[in-house]
Design a protein around this motif. Structure first.
Motif, mmCIF file in Angstrom:
data_model
loop_
_atom_site.group_PDB
_atom_site.id
_atom_site.type_symbol
_atom_site.label_atom_id
_atom_site.label_comp_id
_atom_site.label_asym_id
_atom_site.label_seq_id
_atom_site.Cartn_x
_atom_site.Cartn_y
_atom_site.Cartn_z
ATOM 1 N N ALA A 1 -45.738 -26.333 90.852
ATOM 2 C CA ALA A 1 -44.332 -26.175 91.249
ATOM 3 C C ALA A 1 -44.063 -26.942 92.532
ATOM 4 C CB ALA A 1 -44.018 -24.688 91.432
ATOM 5 N N GLN A 2 -44.980 -26.819 93.502
ATOM 6 C CA GLN A 2 -44.802 -27.495 94.781
ATOM 7 C C GLN A 2 -44.736 -29.004 94.575
ATOM 8 O OE1 GLN A 2 -44.097 -26.395 97.715
ATOM 9 N NE2 GLN A 2 -44.116 -28.473 98.540
ATOM 10 N N LYS A 3 -45.619 -29.505 93.687
ATOM 11 C CA LYS A 3 -45.661 -30.944 93.432
ATOM 12 C C LYS A 3 -44.332 -31.444 92.850
ATOM 13 C CE LYS A 3 -48.674 -34.377 91.520
ATOM 14 N NZ LYS A 3 -49.962 -34.740 91.017
ATOM 15 N N CYS A 4 -43.811 -30.690 91.879
ATOM 16 C CA CYS A 4 -42.549 -31.086 91.249
ATOM 17 C C CYS A 4 -41.406 -31.038 92.246
ATOM 18 C CB CYS A 4 -42.228 -30.147 90.095
ATOM 19 S SG CYS A 4 -43.371 -30.246 88.742
ATOM 20 N N ILE A 5 -41.348 -29.951 93.022
ATOM 21 C CA ILE A 5 -40.223 -29.798 93.959
ATOM 22 C C ILE A 5 -40.317 -30.870 95.043
ATOM 23 C CG2 ILE A 5 -39.154 -28.234 95.613
ATOM 24 C CD1 ILE A 5 -40.034 -25.929 93.840
ATOM 25 N N GLN A 6 -41.554 -31.195 95.457
ATOM 26 C CA GLN A 6 -41.720 -32.242 96.475
ATOM 27 C C GLN A 6 -41.202 -33.584 95.944
ATOM 28 O OE1 GLN A 6 -42.705 -31.340 99.564
ATOM 29 N NE2 GLN A 6 -41.900 -33.383 99.997
ATOM 30 N N ALA A 7 -41.535 -33.876 94.673
ATOM 31 C CA ALA A 7 -41.074 -35.141 94.079
ATOM 32 C C ALA A 7 -39.552 -35.199 94.064
ATOM 33 C CB ALA A 7 -41.627 -35.274 92.668
ATOM 34 N N LEU A 8 -38.915 -34.065 93.728
ATOM 35 C CA LEU A 8 -37.458 -34.028 93.693
ATOM 36 C C LEU A 8 -36.867 -34.148 95.090
ATOM 37 C CD1 LEU A 8 -37.017 -31.214 91.057
ATOM 38 C CD2 LEU A 8 -36.237 -33.547 90.820
ATOM 39 N N GLU A 9 -37.550 -33.499 96.044
ATOM 40 C CA GLU A 9 -37.094 -33.538 97.439
ATOM 41 C C GLU A 9 -37.124 -34.975 97.974
ATOM 42 O OE1 GLU A 9 -36.930 -30.492 99.948
ATOM 43 O OE2 GLU A 9 -35.656 -32.135 100.645
ATOM 44 N N ASP A 10 -38.197 -35.722 97.604
ATOM 45 C CA ASP A 10 -38.296 -37.111 98.074
ATOM 46 C C ASP A 10 -37.189 -37.971 97.474
ATOM 47 O OD1 ASP A 10 -40.480 -36.319 99.418
ATOM 48 O OD2 ASP A 10 -41.940 -37.078 97.966
ATOM 49 N N LYS A 11 -36.831 -37.654 96.214
ATOM 50 C CA LYS A 11 -35.810 -38.467 95.551
ATOM 51 C C LYS A 11 -34.409 -38.091 96.029
ATOM 52 C CE LYS A 11 -33.811 -40.940 92.263
ATOM 53 N NZ LYS A 11 -33.772 -42.393 92.248
ATOM 54 N N PHE A 12 -34.155 -36.780 96.126
ATOM 55 C CA PHE A 12 -32.809 -36.314 96.514
ATOM 56 C C PHE A 12 -32.904 -35.464 97.774
ATOM 57 C CE2 PHE A 12 -33.221 -36.229 91.846
ATOM 58 C CZ PHE A 12 -32.319 -37.201 91.495
ATOM 59 N N PRO A 13 -33.084 -36.071 98.951
ATOM 60 C CA PRO A 13 -33.225 -35.240 100.146
ATOM 61 C C PRO A 13 -31.927 -34.485 100.442
ATOM 62 C CG PRO A 13 -33.232 -37.572 100.710
ATOM 63 C CD PRO A 13 -33.193 -37.504 99.232
ATOM 64 N N GLY A 14 -32.069 -33.203 100.750
ATOM 65 C CA GLY A 14 -30.917 -32.398 101.154
ATOM 66 C C GLY A 14 -30.024 -31.953 100.020
ATOM 67 N N SER A 15 -30.410 -32.219 98.755
ATOM 68 C CA SER A 15 -29.548 -31.837 97.642
ATOM 69 C C SER A 15 -29.553 -30.315 97.471
ATOM 70 C CB SER A 15 -30.040 -32.510 96.371
ATOM 71 O OG SER A 15 -30.107 -31.585 95.321
ATOM 72 N N ALA A 16 -28.371 -29.753 97.153
ATOM 73 C CA ALA A 16 -28.264 -28.298 97.011
ATOM 74 C C ALA A 16 -29.106 -27.810 95.841
ATOM 75 C CB ALA A 16 -26.809 -27.911 96.804
ATOM 76 N N ARG A 17 -29.180 -28.631 94.785
ATOM 77 C CA ARG A 17 -29.928 -28.213 93.601
ATOM 78 C C ARG A 17 -31.418 -28.105 93.917
ATOM 79 N NH1 ARG A 17 -28.409 -30.886 87.837
ATOM 80 N NH2 ARG A 17 -30.211 -30.220 86.651
ATOM 81 N N VAL A 18 -31.934 -29.035 94.754
ATOM 82 C CA VAL A 18 -33.349 -28.964 95.133
ATOM 83 C C VAL A 18 -33.583 -27.791 96.076
ATOM 84 C CG1 VAL A 18 -35.227 -30.194 96.234
ATOM 85 C CG2 VAL A 18 -33.633 -31.434 94.806
ATOM 86 N N ARG A 19 -32.612 -27.557 96.975
ATOM 87 C CA ARG A 19 -32.787 -26.423 97.882
ATOM 88 C C ARG A 19 -32.785 -25.111 97.109
ATOM 89 N NH1 ARG A 19 -28.095 -28.039 101.336
ATOM 90 N NH2 ARG A 19 -28.177 -26.101 102.502
ATOM 91 N N ARG A 20 -31.987 -25.075 96.035
ATOM 92 C CA ARG A 20 -32.000 -23.880 95.190
ATOM 93 C C ARG A 20 -33.385 -23.687 94.574
ATOM 94 N NH1 ARG A 20 -31.060 -24.529 89.856
ATOM 95 N NH2 ARG A 20 -30.836 -22.678 88.564
ATOM 96 N N LEU A 21 -34.028 -24.790 94.183
ATOM 97 C CA LEU A 21 -35.390 -24.682 93.650
ATOM 98 C C LEU A 21 -36.329 -24.131 94.715
ATOM 99 C CD1 LEU A 21 -35.979 -27.892 91.529
ATOM 100 C CD2 LEU A 21 -35.889 -25.549 90.745
ATOM 101 N N HIS A 22 -36.147 -24.588 95.973
ATOM 102 C CA HIS A 22 -36.944 -24.045 97.070
ATOM 103 C C HIS A 22 -36.755 -22.538 97.165
ATOM 104 C CE1 HIS A 22 -39.107 -27.062 99.211
ATOM 105 N NE2 HIS A 22 -38.074 -27.891 99.239
ATOM 106 N N GLY A 23 -35.494 -22.124 97.041
ATOM 107 C CA GLY A 23 -35.184 -20.698 97.086
ATOM 108 C C GLY A 23 -35.876 -19.945 95.962
ATOM 109 N N MET A 24 -35.862 -20.542 94.756
ATOM 110 C CA MET A 24 -36.512 -19.885 93.625
ATOM 111 C C MET A 24 -38.014 -19.792 93.851
ATOM 112 S SD MET A 24 -34.264 -21.738 90.727
ATOM 113 C CE MET A 24 -34.606 -20.985 89.173
#
Lengths: 113, 278
Positions: free
Chosen positions: B62-85
């Motif tokens: 999960a961390q690996k996937c979320i990190q990849a998304l974070e690198d692609k879309f920094p600060g995106s609300a959808r990625v932050r929601r994943l962080h929350g999940m």
């Protein structure tokens, strides 16, 4: 999941013949026009054989497409819905809860194929 | 690899929750980097695998996937929601709540974060607060049938059947062709002892989905209740003859579904396979 039908080879052959006829009639039209240009003739319309060839290709295409196409699907949405499972119809992905046994169950399990 | 991507796509479309399948197929894709070949779909697969990994407790994936998304879309609300999940799955509910609150402070129309907040309250064991938050959400987004469905679910947990039935009525207005929703509504009505209306809804289920066994059993339950009760005086009530006829028809269909040779053989094959796999 739709069941894949075996493709109708006859239909494909018919389509291919239709394509050849269409191509040939197009080529004949081109030749006829350049012939007219060469003899400075003024004639409207195409010779009858080209027109017949063209109509034959349309008919063959129509027949071929009907043979190749899959079975018809029901137009009603209900019939599509009835095929789906309750897991998919009652799923609420935006309301996932992580307060469940998944973590305990899968933690020490190697998933096999 | 192509077929794994196809299966993942089908699962995304059908919204079925099968985290074990998603992790099994998605893990090699993510770890070998083959997922990048899927172009635009890659990010959807990352999100899908991340949520499935949280479901199965595979935190590293999960961390690996979320990190990849974070690198692609920094600060995106959808990625932050994943962080929350991710925090939610980890049990850190307060920290997760702060992430959702921050997203909503920036953009109060973010429906995904609002929905997460509802589920967070439920996970915290505050059902009435969860209901309140969802009611507030539905006040604005009243065409979201998922929300109404979830509200019905929350009310059912509290045994508030009348409210749950109201929510299901809203769902049926928005999604009238889904037989499962009619079935839920019918079962709530039956629990409420509103048998005549439940019978009509069970009939609707069978109308929408031919030979739906749960619907047919519902019809049989309703007709037997109504036939055993004293005949109703109201002119709108179904007559005794009609009830008997409906009951007979439902029985006939149930016997046809379960009694035919092919059906019996199929049931036997499925159960034998299941027993052999134990």
């Amino acid at each position: 999941m739709a069941v894949q039908q075996s493709p109708s080879y006859i239909g494909r052959v018919v389509c291919f013949i239709g394509f050849l006829l269409l191509f040939h009639s197009g080529y004949s039209t081109f030749e006829h026009l350049s012939y007219l240009k060469a003899i400075d003739g003024h004639e409207s319309g195409l010779p009858l054989d080209i027109v017949i060839e063209l109509l034959a290709s349309v008919a063959l295409f129509g027949l071929g497409i009907v043979l190749v196409a899959d079975d018809f699907k029901e137009i009603l949405m209900e019939t599509e819905m009835a095929k789906q499972s309750i897991e998919s119809l009652d799923a609420r992905p935006s309301f996932y809860s992580f307060n469940h046994r998944g973590r305990a169950v899968f933690r020490n399990v190697t998933l096999r194929n | 690899m192509v077929s794994a991507a196809k299966v993942l796509q089908d699962l995304r479309a059908s919204a079925e929750r099968k985290p074990d399948v998603v992790v099994r197929l998605g893990k090699p894709l993510v770890e070998s980097g083959a997922v990048r070949k899927l172009d635009a779909d890659a990010w959807l697969v990352y999100e899908q695998v991340a949520i499935a990994a949280l479901d199965t407790g595979d935190d590293a994936l999960a961390q690996k996937c979320i990190q990849a998304l974070e690198d692609k879309f920094p600060g995106s609300a959808r990625v932050r929601r994943l962080h929350g999940m991710q925090l939610e799955a980890d049990g850190k509910l307060t920290e997760a709540g702060e992430i959702y609150k921050a997203i909503l402070n920036e953009d109060e129309t973010n429906v995904l974060a609002a929905k997460r907040q509802v589920m967070l309250l439920r996970a915290m064991g505050l059902p009435s607060e969860a209901i309140g938050a969802l009611v507030k959400y539905l006040d604005i987004n009243y065409t979201d049938f998922e929300g109404w469905l979830q509200l019905a679910d929350l009310y059912l947990d509290e045994l508030m059947y009348a409210q749950a039935a109201f929510c299901m009525e809203e769902v049926l207005m928005l999604q009238p062709q889904n037989h499962i929703f009619h079935l839920k509504y019918a079962e709530i009505l039956y629990t409420q002892e509103n048998i005549p209306l439940a019978l009509k809804q069970f009939c609707r289920v069978v109308e929408l989905c031919k030979d739906h066994v749960r619907g047919l059993y519902g019809i049989k339950l309703c007709t037997s209740r109504l036939l055993n009760a004293a005949p109703s005086k109201s002119p709108a009530a179904t007559s005794q003859e009609d009830l008997t006829a409906i009951d007979l028809l439902a029985t006939e269909r149930l016997i046809a579904v379960y009694g035919s040779g092919a059906a019996a053989a199929a049931t036997k094959a499925v159960s034998t396979k299941w027993i052999e796999n134990l």
